[in-house]
Design an enzyme around this catalytic site. Structure first.
Site, short mmCIF file in Angstrom:
data_model
loop_
_atom_site.label_atom_id
_atom_site.label_comp_id
_atom_site.label_asym_id
_atom_site.label_seq_id
_atom_site.Cartn_x
_atom_site.Cartn_y
_atom_site.Cartn_z
N ARG A 1 -63.04 -7.80 57.62
CA ARG A 1 -63.71 -6.51 57.43
C ARG A 1 -63.19 -5.48 58.45
O ARG A 1 -62.98 -4.31 58.11
CB ARG A 1 -65.23 -6.68 57.56
N PHE B 1 -66.86 -7.18 43.91
CA PHE B 1 -67.75 -8.25 44.41
C PHE B 1 -68.21 -7.86 45.82
O PHE B 1 -68.12 -8.64 46.76
CB PHE B 1 -67.04 -9.61 44.44
N ASP C 1 -70.76 -4.68 42.25
CA ASP C 1 -71.25 -6.05 42.29
C ASP C 1 -72.19 -6.24 41.12
O ASP C 1 -72.89 -5.30 40.72
CB ASP C 1 -71.96 -6.35 43.62
N ASP D 1 -63.00 -9.99 46.66
CA ASP D 1 -63.63 -11.08 47.42
C ASP D 1 -64.67 -11.77 46.53
O ASP D 1 -65.88 -11.68 46.78
CB ASP D 1 -64.27 -10.53 48.69
N CYS E 1 -62.49 -18.19 48.34
CA CYS E 1 -63.28 -19.08 49.19
C CYS E 1 -63.46 -20.45 48.52
O CYS E 1 -64.35 -21.22 48.90
CB CYS E 1 -64.64 -18.45 49.51
#
Length: 398
Positions: A214, A230, A252, A302, A342
């Site tokens: 970030r 996202f 989102d 992300d 992830c």
């Protein structure tokens, strides 16, 4: 300490001696009928190999805590592990203007299945095995001793199965100790302020593993039109705006996450009405922007884990390729794509391959300019490659 001795199937002790912390049920010569959390000594040909705790409800029957036969699994053991992890964080992380980090990262800190995120003066504890339940009290006491400024500890639901990568952490939290935490915790990260829903937000309420990324986006965003897909509670978006982005569009699927993102802008002195927020399906929005001919200088991807089981890996790789291809269709020449995965089951090579395929199909030449993985508060033991889950790449359109 009552210890149950279990014999390993022939030839499996080598992996444990090397440092791998998991023992699957099929690796045991015989699976005993003992309570969750029972301390067990694993042996090969009668010789001690490792000591851990037992979980009768999991495919991972034993998680290793120590390879020292003289080390007891007691209050002192947990206190020492927590103290050591905290010392490593304080020596390895730049905590200037930052009050939140992962204090315990399971296998990476020698406490398989235990996750503790520290948000200012509150900690959030997640136990990823029923075998840890008997030790919850010892872990709480260890946290209180190591972090005396703690005001409270919130517990989130345990995961009762491990054929999936992780839950989304949607189970409501409960106070395990201390003053009741507010509905939203206020934290500081690199000088920015964020509100965290530690009670019912995803995982423990915030994705601390993206902290350094970030901050990178804050540096890269100046003068750029930014699209954050996202966006969750707006971590990347706030940093882009603080870095001087010309515009920031945050999307989102979760309306509550979008509402929190707006509030996070306001908390950082950024007038939310000057930025764009939308609760929508990212894939549909990307297609809509393509039809409109709308483009951006910096696109951030992300997404949540695409591969939550081994069977889903190929579909996940295809999904990453599709998502990145759609995003690249909106990227201006000379623009930047910041893309993350992830999914632990999708390795770096497979993820990079998916992005490469996406670039080929989108007709875009990309150069890899930043390649990052987990920060120091999410350590990866070399003998536990399964712990390497986060991939974050910045690509430049050339």
């Amino acid at each position: 300490m009552n210890v149950v001795k279990l014999e390993l199937a022939p030839g499996l002790g080598r992996h444990l001696r090397a440092g791998h912390p998991w023992v699957f049920r099929k690796a045991l010569a015989q699976v005993p009928k003992i309570p969750p959390g029972s301390v067990v000594d694993l042996a090969e040909n009668g010789k001690f190999v490792a000591r851990g705790y037992f979980d009768p409800h999991s495919a991972i029957a034993v998680r290793v805590l120590t390879r020292n036969p003289r080390q007891a699994i007691d209050a002192a053991f947990f206190a020492q592990r927590v103290k050591q992890a905290l010392a490593e964080r304080r020596s390895l992380i730049d905590l200037k203007d930052t009050d939140s980090f992962r204090l315990l990262h399971g296998e990476g800190d020698g406490l398989p299945g235990v996750v503790v995120d520290l948000y200012g003066r509150y900690a959030v504890l997640k136990l990823y095995s029923a075998g840890l339940t008997p030790y919850r009290g010892l872990i709480i006491e260890a946290l209180k001793a190591a972090v005396p400024e703690l005001q409270g500890i919130i517990g989130r639901d345990e995961v009762g199965r491990d054929d999936v990568e992780e839950d989304e952490g949607r189970g409501a939290g409960r106070m395990l100790w201390g003053e009741k935490a507010p509905e939203l915790l206020t934290i500081r990260e690199r000088g920015a302020t964020f509100l965290v829903d530690a009670w019912k937000g995803q995982k423990t309420g915030f994705f601390l593993d993206q902290r350094e990324n970030r901050y990178l986006i804050r540096r890269l965003a100046e003068g750029r039109d930014v699209l954050n897909c996202f966006c969750f509670s707006g971590g990347f978006s706030v940093n882009a705006a603080l870095g001087g982005a010309k515009s920031v569009f945050s999307v989102d699927l979760d309306p509550e996450a979008i509402a929190l993102a707006r509030e996070n802008f306001t908390r950082n002195g950024l007038p939310a009405e000057k930025y764009d927020f939308l609760a929508a399906d990212v894939f549909k929005l990307l297609a809509s922007f393509r039809e409109e001919g709308r483009t951006f200088d910096l696109i951030i991807l992300d997404p949540p884990a695409f591969a939550k089981s081994q069977k889903a890996v190929q579909a996940a790789i295809d999904g990453y390729a599709s998502l990145n291809r759609q995003a690249l269709g909106l990227l201006r020449p000379g623009g930047l794509l910041a893309t993350a995965s992830c999914s632990a089951r999708v390795g770096p090579d497979d993820f990079l391959g998916a992005v490469k395929e996406a670039a080929f199909k989108a007709g875009v030449d990309l150069a890899l300019v930043e390649e990052r993985y987990q920060p120091p508060d999410h350590p990866i033991r070399l003998q536990f490659p399964e712990g390497k889950y986060l991939k974050f790449y910045v690509m430049a359109s050339v």
